[in-house]
Design an enzyme around this catalytic site. Sequence first.
Site, PDB file in Angstrom:
ATOM      1  N   ASP A   9      28.136 -43.040  31.749  1.00 60.34           N
ATOM      2  CA  ASP A   9      27.827 -44.097  32.706  1.00 60.34           C
ATOM      3  C   ASP A   9      26.415 -43.865  33.252  1.00 60.34           C
ATOM      4  OD1 ASP A   9      28.253 -46.229  34.526  1.00 60.34           O
ATOM      5  OD2 ASP A   9      28.870 -44.805  36.068  1.00 60.34           O
ATOM      6  N   ASP A  11      24.883 -45.623  36.555  1.00 58.98           N
ATOM      7  CA  ASP A  11      24.831 -45.616  38.018  1.00 58.98           C
ATOM      8  C   ASP A  11      25.976 -44.785  38.587  1.00 58.98           C
ATOM      9  OD1 ASP A  11      22.881 -47.411  37.359  1.00 58.98           O
ATOM     10  OD2 ASP A  11      23.965 -49.186  38.082  1.00 58.98           O
TER      11      ASP A  11
END
Length: 381
Positions: A9, A11
């Site tokens: 991922d 953020d």
Amino acid sequence: MTKRILFIDRDGTLINEAPPTYQLDSFDKLTFYPKMFEYMGRIARELDYKLVMVTNQDGLGTDIFPEDTFWPLHNLVMKSLEGEGIYFSEVLIDRSFPHEGLNTRKPGIGMLKHYLNNDEYDMENSFVIGDRITDVQLAKNLGCKAIWLNLDASLGGAEINDQAELLRKDTVALESTDWSEIYSFLKLGLRQVVHERNTNETRIHVEVNMDGSGKSAISTGLGFFDHMLDQIARHGKIDLKIDTKGDLHIDEHHTIEDTGLALGEAFAKALADKRGMERYGFALPMDEADAKVLIDFGGRNWLVWNATFQRERIGEMPTEMFFHFFKSFSDAARCNLNIECQGENEHHKIEAIFKAFAKAIRMAVKRDPISNYLPSTKGVL
């Protein structure tokens, strides 16, 4: 050789998410997590993973999240990573909103289908790294494992309980985004395996955690055999669960032999990556019994058996089956075993062998987290 993947991922994992909107749409919101560059760089250089970025960007390209506020910041993030030798093979961005329910949005796998049913990739030993429960769900949907960051911030206690099944066996939950911990974990690996072996004669379920604390739950239908298998867990500091349903109405042979095979197969999976591992082990006396067990997880099976028993049975277990158990384990785990024992008490002799076996395993599977050394002059095991 199949390739393992890190689905990462963006953020909340590589860079801080900015409250209250958690939308990174300006440079003043951009901060990288401490030590991320150092340890992501080590992961890229030292560990054999393909790096894939998977990120949800709610409404990217709409009026509430114009593209010209996203791409300059995103490009800076990617260039900064590349400047440290961190290259992502693919960057996958979903633009939908949660209420749209599109399969391209995590935890949906719409963007990742080309990694599934593909002989190039080892999905079982791949990871999703992220800070949300959707990342854990994505890992489950892909058939891989999860490293879940920011546990305290992500969910409350009730929500964690609701997700207990997801977190049960294939998720490592870290309470902070500490990339040194992520690096150490990936380098050492998750030596935890759930394995099934089913035939017309036996149905066997094995769970092994090579880095456990000695917990065990053993049920084979043979009390003395259960007691011996418990020694492996307790003295090897291995968490071990074995549930064997065998054709004991015929005799004990299939139950004992197939349990050895299933346990060996589980060990072979758990010890697939031997970098930093000691590889060899040995041990141990018990009362008047002198037992010696030498083990080498070098990838080749061989058994030397120098132990004789004067009784036909110990408990419900035929003494002739001790050899068959260790032979089955050696074949399936692809290890050398050299077992010798002398003594007077038959119970002490076999218990000494199992305890020595456990201690030998404990020595052999011990790892040095600093070392990336493969214990072989051949360069492969």
